[in-house]
Design a protein around this motif. Structure first.
Motif, PDB file in Angstrom:
ATOM      1  N   LYS A   1     -41.396 -36.501 -18.796  1.00 37.10           N
ATOM      2  CA  LYS A   1     -41.382 -35.853 -17.483  1.00 37.10           C
ATOM      3  C   LYS A   1     -41.243 -34.339 -17.616  1.00 37.10           C
ATOM      4  O   LYS A   1     -41.878 -33.579 -16.899  1.00 37.10           O
ATOM      5  CB  LYS A   1     -40.235 -36.424 -16.643  1.00 37.10           C
ATOM      6  N   VAL A   2     -40.399 -33.932 -18.556  1.00 41.83           N
ATOM      7  CA  VAL A   2     -40.203 -32.490 -18.756  1.00 41.83           C
ATOM      8  C   VAL A   2     -41.485 -31.868 -19.331  1.00 41.83           C
ATOM      9  O   VAL A   2     -41.906 -30.791 -18.903  1.00 41.83           O
ATOM     10  CB  VAL A   2     -38.974 -32.236 -19.663  1.00 41.83           C
ATOM     11  N   ILE A   3     -42.129 -32.561 -20.269  1.00 38.44           N
ATOM     12  CA  ILE A   3     -43.370 -32.027 -20.847  1.00 38.44           C
ATOM     13  C   ILE A   3     -44.409 -31.844 -19.741  1.00 38.44           C
ATOM     14  O   ILE A   3     -45.073 -30.811 -19.639  1.00 38.44           O
ATOM     15  CB  ILE A   3     -43.920 -32.961 -21.960  1.00 38.44           C
ATOM     16  N   SER A   4     -44.512 -32.856 -18.874  1.00 37.78           N
ATOM     17  CA  SER A   4     -45.499 -32.780 -17.805  1.00 37.78           C
ATOM     18  C   SER A   4     -45.161 -31.652 -16.830  1.00 37.78           C
ATOM     19  O   SER A   4     -46.036 -30.894 -16.418  1.00 37.78           O
ATOM     20  CB  SER A   4     -45.546 -34.173 -17.145  1.00 37.78           C
ATOM     21  N   LEU A   5     -43.895 -31.506 -16.491  1.00 38.65           N
ATOM     22  CA  LEU A   5     -43.497 -30.427 -15.571  1.00 38.65           C
ATOM     23  C   LEU A   5     -43.768 -29.047 -16.177  1.00 38.65           C
ATOM     24  O   LEU A   5     -44.276 -28.147 -15.505  1.00 38.65           O
ATOM     25  CB  LEU A   5     -42.011 -30.566 -15.225  1.00 38.65           C
TER      26      LEU A   5
ATOM     27  N   ARG B   1     -47.482 -28.425 -15.910  1.00 34.76           N
ATOM     28  CA  ARG B   1     -47.927 -28.316 -14.509  1.00 34.76           C
ATOM     29  C   ARG B   1     -47.498 -26.997 -13.868  1.00 34.76           C
ATOM     30  O   ARG B   1     -48.219 -26.403 -13.111  1.00 34.76           O
ATOM     31  CB  ARG B   1     -47.286 -29.492 -13.756  1.00 34.76           C
ATOM     32  N   ARG B   2     -46.306 -26.548 -14.225  1.00 39.43           N
ATOM     33  CA  ARG B   2     -45.763 -25.364 -13.556  1.00 39.43           C
ATOM     34  C   ARG B   2     -45.878 -24.074 -14.378  1.00 39.43           C
ATOM     35  O   ARG B   2     -45.463 -23.017 -13.912  1.00 39.43           O
ATOM     36  CB  ARG B   2     -44.282 -25.598 -13.206  1.00 39.43           C
ATOM     37  N   GLY B   3     -46.376 -24.185 -15.614  1.00 40.18           N
ATOM     38  CA  GLY B   3     -46.592 -22.958 -16.378  1.00 40.18           C
ATOM     39  C   GLY B   3     -45.409 -22.500 -17.206  1.00 40.18           C
ATOM     40  O   GLY B   3     -45.180 -21.300 -17.355  1.00 40.18           O
ATOM     41  N   PHE B   4     -44.649 -23.448 -17.730  1.00 38.50           N
ATOM     42  CA  PHE B   4     -43.597 -23.059 -18.674  1.00 38.50           C
ATOM     43  C   PHE B   4     -44.162 -23.024 -20.100  1.00 38.50           C
ATOM     44  O   PHE B   4     -43.997 -22.056 -20.808  1.00 38.50           O
ATOM     45  CB  PHE B   4     -42.436 -24.063 -18.654  1.00 38.50           C
ATOM     46  N   ILE B   5     -44.775 -24.155 -20.512  1.00 42.66           N
ATOM     47  CA  ILE B   5     -45.230 -24.261 -21.906  1.00 42.66           C
ATOM     48  C   ILE B   5     -46.605 -24.927 -21.951  1.00 42.66           C
ATOM     49  O   ILE B   5     -46.823 -25.958 -21.315  1.00 42.66           O
ATOM     50  CB  ILE B   5     -44.223 -25.097 -22.747  1.00 42.66           C
ATOM     51  N   PHE B   6     -47.531 -24.314 -22.694  1.00 40.95           N
ATOM     52  CA  PHE B   6     -48.870 -24.872 -22.863  1.00 40.95           C
ATOM     53  C   PHE B   6     -49.106 -25.164 -24.345  1.00 40.95           C
ATOM     54  O   PHE B   6     -48.527 -24.503 -25.212  1.00 40.95           O
ATOM     55  CB  PHE B   6     -49.947 -23.868 -22.429  1.00 40.95           C
ATOM     56  N   GLN B   7     -50.028 -26.095 -24.594  1.00 37.91           N
ATOM     57  CA  GLN B   7     -50.487 -26.325 -25.963  1.00 37.91           C
ATOM     58  C   GLN B   7     -51.209 -25.057 -26.425  1.00 37.91           C
ATOM     59  O   GLN B   7     -51.991 -24.483 -25.666  1.00 37.91           O
ATOM     60  CB  GLN B   7     -51.463 -27.510 -25.934  1.00 37.91           C
ATOM     61  N   SER B   8     -50.957 -24.637 -27.658  1.00 38.16           N
ATOM     62  CA  SER B   8     -51.665 -23.453 -28.167  1.00 38.16           C
ATOM     63  C   SER B   8     -53.153 -23.748 -28.302  1.00 38.16           C
ATOM     64  O   SER B   8     -53.541 -24.857 -28.668  1.00 38.16           O
ATOM     65  CB  SER B   8     -51.088 -23.082 -29.535  1.00 38.16           C
ATOM     66  N   SER B   9     -53.994 -22.763 -28.039  1.00 41.26           N
ATOM     67  CA  SER B   9     -55.459 -22.851 -28.213  1.00 41.26           C
ATOM     68  C   SER B   9     -56.022 -24.094 -27.530  1.00 41.26           C
ATOM     69  O   SER B   9     -56.914 -24.748 -28.084  1.00 41.26           O
ATOM     70  CB  SER B   9     -55.835 -22.883 -29.694  1.00 41.26           C
ATOM     71  N   GLU B  10     -55.507 -24.404 -26.374  1.00 40.41           N
ATOM     72  CA  GLU B  10     -55.855 -25.680 -25.725  1.00 40.41           C
ATOM     73  C   GLU B  10     -57.357 -25.857 -25.522  1.00 40.41           C
ATOM     74  O   GLU B  10     -57.902 -26.934 -25.737  1.00 40.41           O
ATOM     75  CB  GLU B  10     -55.119 -25.769 -24.386  1.00 40.41           C
ATOM     76  N   ILE B  11     -58.061 -24.761 -25.143  1.00 38.32           N
ATOM     77  CA  ILE B  11     -59.497 -24.927 -24.848  1.00 38.32           C
ATOM     78  C   ILE B  11     -60.297 -25.261 -26.104  1.00 38.32           C
ATOM     79  O   ILE B  11     -61.433 -25.700 -26.022  1.00 38.32           O
ATOM     80  CB  ILE B  11     -60.094 -23.683 -24.144  1.00 38.32           C
ATOM     81  N   TYR B  12     -59.697 -25.092 -27.284  1.00 41.34           N
ATOM     82  CA  TYR B  12     -60.365 -25.490 -28.533  1.00 41.34           C
ATOM     83  C   TYR B  12     -59.819 -26.814 -29.065  1.00 41.34           C
ATOM     84  O   TYR B  12     -59.961 -27.126 -30.237  1.00 41.34           O
ATOM     85  CB  TYR B  12     -60.201 -24.394 -29.597  1.00 41.34           C
ATOM     86  N   GLY B  13     -59.140 -27.532 -28.223  1.00 41.47           N
ATOM     87  CA  GLY B  13     -58.608 -28.823 -28.659  1.00 41.47           C
ATOM     88  C   GLY B  13     -57.156 -28.733 -29.097  1.00 41.47           C
ATOM     89  O   GLY B  13     -56.559 -29.733 -29.485  1.00 41.47           O
ATOM     90  N   GLY B  14     -56.594 -27.529 -29.077  1.00 39.01           N
ATOM     91  CA  GLY B  14     -55.167 -27.377 -29.395  1.00 39.01           C
ATOM     92  C   GLY B  14     -54.908 -27.307 -30.887  1.00 39.01           C
ATOM     93  O   GLY B  14     -55.681 -27.815 -31.689  1.00 39.01           O
ATOM     94  N   LEU B  15     -53.808 -26.629 -31.245  1.00 35.07           N
ATOM     95  CA  LEU B  15     -53.363 -26.602 -32.637  1.00 35.07           C
ATOM     96  C   LEU B  15     -52.112 -27.452 -32.682  1.00 35.07           C
ATOM     97  O   LEU B  15     -51.183 -27.228 -31.908  1.00 35.07           O
ATOM     98  CB  LEU B  15     -53.052 -25.158 -33.062  1.00 35.07           C
TER      99      LEU B  15
ATOM    100  N   TYR C   1     -47.253 -23.992 -29.692  1.00 32.46           N
ATOM    101  CA  TYR C   1     -47.138 -23.906 -28.230  1.00 32.46           C
ATOM    102  C   TYR C   1     -47.109 -22.452 -27.768  1.00 32.46           C
ATOM    103  O   TYR C   1     -46.643 -21.568 -28.495  1.00 32.46           O
ATOM    104  CB  TYR C   1     -45.850 -24.608 -27.753  1.00 32.46           C
ATOM    105  N   ASP C   2     -47.605 -22.252 -26.546  1.00 37.81           N
ATOM    106  CA  ASP C   2     -47.544 -20.935 -25.913  1.00 37.81           C
ATOM    107  C   ASP C   2     -46.610 -21.047 -24.712  1.00 37.81           C
ATOM    108  O   ASP C   2     -46.671 -22.031 -23.973  1.00 37.81           O
ATOM    109  CB  ASP C   2     -48.936 -20.508 -25.424  1.00 37.81           C
ATOM    110  N   TYR C   3     -45.782 -20.042 -24.560  1.00 39.37           N
ATOM    111  CA  TYR C   3     -44.865 -20.031 -23.411  1.00 39.37           C
ATOM    112  C   TYR C   3     -45.553 -19.281 -22.274  1.00 39.37           C
ATOM    113  O   TYR C   3     -45.939 -18.118 -22.436  1.00 39.37           O
ATOM    114  CB  TYR C   3     -43.521 -19.395 -23.812  1.00 39.37           C
ATOM    115  N   GLY C   4     -45.757 -19.978 -21.164  1.00 40.61           N
ATOM    116  CA  GLY C   4     -46.445 -19.398 -20.010  1.00 40.61           C
ATOM    117  C   GLY C   4     -45.509 -18.498 -19.225  1.00 40.61           C
ATOM    118  O   GLY C   4     -44.385 -18.205 -19.665  1.00 40.61           O
ATOM    119  N   PRO C   5     -45.946 -18.050 -18.033  1.00 45.54           N
ATOM    120  CA  PRO C   5     -45.143 -17.078 -17.272  1.00 45.54           C
ATOM    121  C   PRO C   5     -43.690 -17.521 -17.067  1.00 45.54           C
ATOM    122  O   PRO C   5     -42.777 -16.716 -17.237  1.00 45.54           O
ATOM    123  CB  PRO C   5     -45.879 -17.008 -15.933  1.00 45.54           C
ATOM    124  N   LEU C   6     -43.451 -18.781 -16.746  1.00 45.94           N
ATOM    125  CA  LEU C   6     -42.067 -19.203 -16.491  1.00 45.94           C
ATOM    126  C   LEU C   6     -41.307 -19.455 -17.791  1.00 45.94           C
ATOM    127  O   LEU C   6     -40.116 -19.174 -17.899  1.00 45.94           O
ATOM    128  CB  LEU C   6     -42.032 -20.453 -15.606  1.00 45.94           C
TER     129      LEU C   6
END
Ligand code: ATP
Length: 513
Positions: free
Chosen positions: A19-23, A26-40, A44-49
């Protein structure tokens, strides 16, 4: 801060980690790195929040470790250091984990983290580790563990795997030079290997696997320029890198991570009391920001499990969804590191106390190598812990009597990415202008306030509950006539009417608590 302790933390429809991973996605805390290339994998990349959350944790740590103490100063050292540092510290020779391959499912894992089973115990597993593989029987070998993935006892021998990332520095590619040297030569495997190793070593440098070594190497510079007297500490927050065999549990264990470490230099013989002091200090620090303090404990390291340089150790552990695991390590590192760097560099990393008699000669003035107590915490791991601790689902009913779930991140206000949301009830009638002028006031006072006019007010409250915003200020038509707004508390959802002029003062007072 949680006044609804009786509310179950989450519903029974899934794991809080999922649930925390999904939140966070969804809300911009943490994204998979290089996601548009299938991810590394496991980067992880830390988003605005997430970037705000991490910064707030780091600021709280720095405030309590450096700004609020006269006996600790901070540094910010480089990630790449002279390779001799890692030879002296022992990292080149011994900073390794025991790596094992499962001969059944091919999983590669750390022997010291594998499930323990008594040697000779019969085991059952499926061929290839697949769900429909044929049932096989085995017997646990003398190593006393099985594959963490498929449970097989058919395993390779353990090999030591060094966790440091190696790269090369300088404009000359040593392998290119070696290729030219080797052209036309037929060498045996052993000689070739030695030549390759020598070529790589000629320009090898390492990404630091911990921030600690810079504090030892800069001990004299810091002590002398800052006029520090033992006992004193040097603190640092920064990136570290480990080529982990198994990365796991989202950002719990990654190859690139951040640490908050402090080396506290003490008089020989006083390390035991200081170790106890730092275990207490650090446990209280974590608890100050947590909802569920029962999810934190201290585990003392048994003598047989201590690192070779340590005379005591303890882990501050958190009850993660997969069980108790480390959050921070507090090691009593003796004088090992300063001694090793003195030996290898020739620099005298010692301290002279002119007011103490030398215990050997009884003459006034004592030169000694300080002992070190080290509280070492993970910043990225802390971000995960605080998210898990803050995640709550509250069941209730809406205005029509239908069941609803309120997801709320009960982050401590000082850790919350956004401190206050400023919400005009409508996008017209002069309400946005009032809202923006309030945002400006908060921003000028250094408080991260966000203007938000999208969607209904109920949806905006829900969004800010989910990202942990402790307060929402709503501007409505009454605000124009009597200069008041409503302030809503995230945890109680209670609203009260306050004057616009007092809003900043009220929020500042609550954040300072
Ligand atoms: P572990 O037993 O979990 O591998 P460790 O004992 O090797 O950790 P230390 O070397 O004591 O860890 O590092 C101090 C802190 O740095 C740990 O308590 C943890 O919070 C953090 N840390 C260490 N390795 C990682 C990693 N690979 N990813 C994220 N955080 C890490």
């Amino acid at each position: 801060m949680n006044d609804q302790k009786d509310t179950p933390k989450v519903g029974d429809d899934g794991d809080v980690l999922d649930k925390v991973i999904s939140l966070t996605k969804r809300r911009g805390f943490i994204f998979q790195s290089s996601e548009i290339y299938g991810g590394l994998k496991s980067a992880y990349d830390y988003g605005p929040l997430g970037a705000e959350l991490k910064r707030n944790i780091a600021n709280e740590w720095w405030r309590s470790m450096v700004h609020q103490r006269e006996d600790i100063v901070g540094i910010d050292a480089s990630i790449m250091m002279h390779p001799a540092v890692w030879k002296a510290s022992g990292h080149l020779a011994t900073f390794s984990d025991p790596l094992v391959d499962c001969l059944n499912c091919k999983e590669r894992f750390r022997a010291d983290k594998a499930p323990r089973v008594a040697p000779g115990t019969p085991t059952k597993f499926r061929k290839g580790g697949t769900r429909d593989g044929q049932h096989l029987d085995g017997v646990v070998g003398s190593a006393g563990y099985v594959c963490p993935s498929c449970g097989a006892s058919e395993l390779s021998a353990e090999r030591q795997f060094n966790l440091m990332f190696r790269t090369s520095i300088g404009p000359v590619d040593p392998l290119e030079v070696l290729m030219q040297e080797l052209e036309g030569k037929a060498l045996d495997r052993k000689t070739l290997r030695e030549k390759f190793e020598a070529a790589v070593q000629s320009s090898a440098i390492y990404l630091r696997p911990e921030t600690a070594q810079a504090m030892f190497v800069q001990f004299l510079n810091v002590q002398q320029t800052s006029g520090m007297k033992v006992p004193f500490g040097i603190a640092q927050i920064g990136k570290s890198f480990r080529n982990e065999i198994t990365t796991e549990h989202f950002v719990f264990r990654t190859c690139e991570f951040e640490q908050m470490e402090m080396e506290f230099f003490v008089e020989p013989g006083t390390q035991k009391e200081w170790h106890a002091h730092w275990i207490n200090e650090r446990s209280s620090w974590w608890k100050r920001y947590m909802n569920d303090q029962s999810a934190l404990r201290v585990e003392h390291t048994e003598k047989k499990d201590l690192a070779h340089y340590a005379d005591a150790g303890a882990d501050i552990q958190y009850r993660y969804p997969w069980g108790w695991d480390e959050l921070e390590g507090i090691a009593s590192r003796t004088n090992y590191d300063l001694n090793k760097h003195s030996e290898h560099s020739g620099a005298k990393l010692t301290y002279f106390d002119q007011n103490k008699p030398d215990p050997d000669s009884a003459k006034m003035g004592w030169r000694y190598t300080p002992f070190v107590v080290e509280p070492a915490a993970g910043l990225t791991r802390a971000a995960l812990m605080f998210l898990l601790d803050a995640y709550y689902e509250e069941r209730g009913v809406d205005a029509d009597g239908a069941e609803k779930v309120r997801v709320v991140l009960r982050l401590h206000p000082r850790l919350a990415p956004v401190k206050i949301a400023i919400l005009p009830l409508l996008k017209k009638d002069g309400l946005p202008e009032i809202a923006r002028s309030i945002v400006t006031r908060f921003s000028a006072a250094g408080i991260n306030a966000r203007y938000d006019e999208q969607h209904s007010i109920g949806k905006r409250y829900a969004r800010h509950d989910e990202i942990g915003t402790p307060y929402c200020l709503t501007i409505d038509h009454q605000s124009q006539s009597d200069q008041t707004v409503t302030i809503r508390d995230r945890d109680t959802t209670k609203q009260e009417r306050i004057s616009i002029d007092k809003a900043l003062e009220i929020v500042q007072a609550r954040l300072a608590q």
